[in-house]
Design a protein around this motif. Structure first.
Motif, PDB file in Angstrom:
ATOM      1  N   HIS A  71       0.853  -1.199   0.000  1.00 48.26           N
ATOM      2  CA  HIS A  71       0.000   0.000   0.000  1.00 48.26           C
ATOM      3  C   HIS A  71       0.879   1.236   0.000  1.00 48.26           C
ATOM      4  N   ARG A  72       0.359   2.311  -0.615  1.00 47.95           N
ATOM      5  CA  ARG A  72       1.036   3.611  -0.595  1.00 47.95           C
ATOM      6  C   ARG A  72      -0.010   4.675  -0.292  1.00 47.95           C
ATOM      7  N   GLN A  73       0.384   5.652   0.509  1.00 44.25           N
ATOM      8  CA  GLN A  73      -0.536   6.745   0.810  1.00 44.25           C
ATOM      9  C   GLN A  73       0.255   8.027   1.002  1.00 44.25           C
ATOM     10  N   THR A  74      -0.223   9.108   0.382  1.00 45.83           N
ATOM     11  CA  THR A  74       0.448  10.398   0.462  1.00 45.83           C
ATOM     12  C   THR A  74      -0.392  11.375   1.270  1.00 45.83           C
ATOM     13  N   TYR A  75       0.264  12.103   2.154  1.00 41.10           N
ATOM     14  CA  TYR A  75      -0.387  13.096   2.998  1.00 41.10           C
ATOM     15  C   TYR A  75       0.143  14.483   2.619  1.00 41.10           C
TER      16      TYR A  75
END
Length: 409
Positions: A190-194
């Motif tokens: 998984h990848r998530q950008t904030y």
């Protein structure tokens, strides 16, 4: 270069150098370091364009022809697995008139064609065709601007520097740490950008200290024992290392955090224990995925790695985390989180994605709030930084490192 330009540069140097010299030792950074566009430009010149940055894991480009776009500040980068099987990185800027060559965020292709005048580049960056250019035009001189690339234990690093810092120590340290966890054979789960409304340094300063963990991260602090007194931490770490050795796993720590004065990149590999009964970084400390690398059981520990100023890694026996900090503007940045699991692990069968990502999603959402609270506070003209607490030793080290970097051309 005109006399006016030289005068401006001298003034700029004096302005920033005076701020560096006036900072009180043992204290945080003054307001200008988070708000002054001229300091941000120097940050980009002397930190972004000098050091190595982890941009992802090789598993995001499994096949020949795969590509993905990335960005750092104003720079747009194409990461591509070319026909030779190697990973290449180059700027997304046509060598003709500067248009963006690639307009898709990711995909698979044998070549990139500029939508403006149809100059065409191979997926290793070489210029293959430039329509209607005169006889004698040398295509070899006009390939896309290439960046330096190194792959170590599955991690992809890039450098904008003409002569990049020596990467040898990084490869050795990652082999002795991430290599034990099997990161070279891992895959991205998984990848998530904030998006963070704050200067990039505020985000990193928050990450590298755990003085705030108790007040700001109750979920993280239930399993991670970083707020204990030093003697207690040493005792817990000793038991952890005994368990690690009993498993036949040999993780080598090493503090090689250094400025670029000697031409080498900085890295620090350190270990710490989870509370008794906790196996991994999850909501209740329970395992969340299949064991990785040389681990046949859980040792109750974590390996943390700081690399080059914008890249941070967290290793648990059953999963890993890549934490990337991406400067955007003087008062905005991004944090990308990348979760790694065993290369053969199947979502829904071997791990539950929500359980795998829960802890660091919760922790990062809390970090985003506190970083942005701080960003609004330090904008005050009356803000004066206070002394760094003993538990913030990594933050103080980072600040001193950063000031040394921006003090040298």
């Amino acid at each position: 270069m005109t006399a006016v330009t030289l005068l401006h540069q001298d003034h700029l140097g004096d302005h920033i150098d005076r701020l560096v010299a006036s900072r009180e030792p043992g204290h945080g950074l003054p307001r200008a370091f988070y708000a002054d566009p001229e300091i941000f430009e120097r940050d980009m010149e002397r930190v972004l364009r000098r050091h190595w940055h982890c941009i992802g894991h090789v598993s995001i480009l499994p096949d020949i022809g795969d590509f993905e776009l990335f960005s750092f500040e104003r720079e747009a980068i194409i990461l591509s697995r070319a026909q030779d099987g190697e990973i290449h990185a180059f700027l997304n800027v046509c060598r003709h008139r500067g248009a963006e060559v690639c307009i898709r965020p990711k995909g698979n292709t044998r070549f990139f064609m500029c939508p403006y005048h149809a100059w065409t580049y191979a997926n290793d960056g070489r210029l293959k065709a430039a329509r209607l250019m005169p006889k004698g035009f040398d295509r070899e001189k006009y390939g896309l601007h290439k960046l330096h690339v190194r792959v170590a234990e599955g991690l992809i690093f890039i450098s904008f520097a003409t002569a990049p810092l020596d990467f040898t120590l990084i490869e050795q340290s990652l082999r002795a740490s991430c290599g034990q966890y099997g990161w070279g054979d891992a895959r991205v789960a998984h990848r998530q950008t904030y998006a963070i409304a704050a200067n990039w340094k505020l985000a990193i300063e928050n990450y590298v200290e755990c003085y705030h963990c108790g007040p700001a991260h109750p979920e993280y602090s239930k399993t991670h024992a970083l707020e204990q007194p030093a003697e207690r931490i040493a005792e817990m770490n000793s038991r952890m290392e005994e368990r690690t050795c009993a498993l036949g796993v040999n993780i080598i720590s090493g503090n090689h955090w250094q400025t670029s004065r000697a031409g080498k990149e900085a890295i620090d590999v350190f270990r710490y224990a989870l509370y008794e009964g906790a196996a991994s970084g999850s909501e209740d400390g329970s395992p969340v995925a299949p064991l990785m690398g040389k681990f046949q059981n859980y040792d109750g520990g974590v390996t943390s790695i700081h690399v080059g100023g914008t890249s941070f890694l967290v290793c648990y026996p059953d999963h890993g985390m890549i934490y990337r900090f991406i400067p955007k503007t003087v008062d905005s940045c991004e944090m990308e989180l990348i979760w790694l699991v065993h290369g053969d692990a199947v979502e829904g069968k071997d791990y539950d994605l929500e359980k795998l990502t829960w802890l660091w999603k919760v922790t990062t959402a809390e970090d985003k709030k506190i970083i942005e609270h701080t960003a609004r506070g330090v904008r005050s003209h009356y803000f004066v930084p206070g002394p760094i607490a003993p538990m913030e030793y990594n933050e103080l080290r980072y600040i001193d490192w950063y000031l040394d970097e921006i003090s040298r051309p």
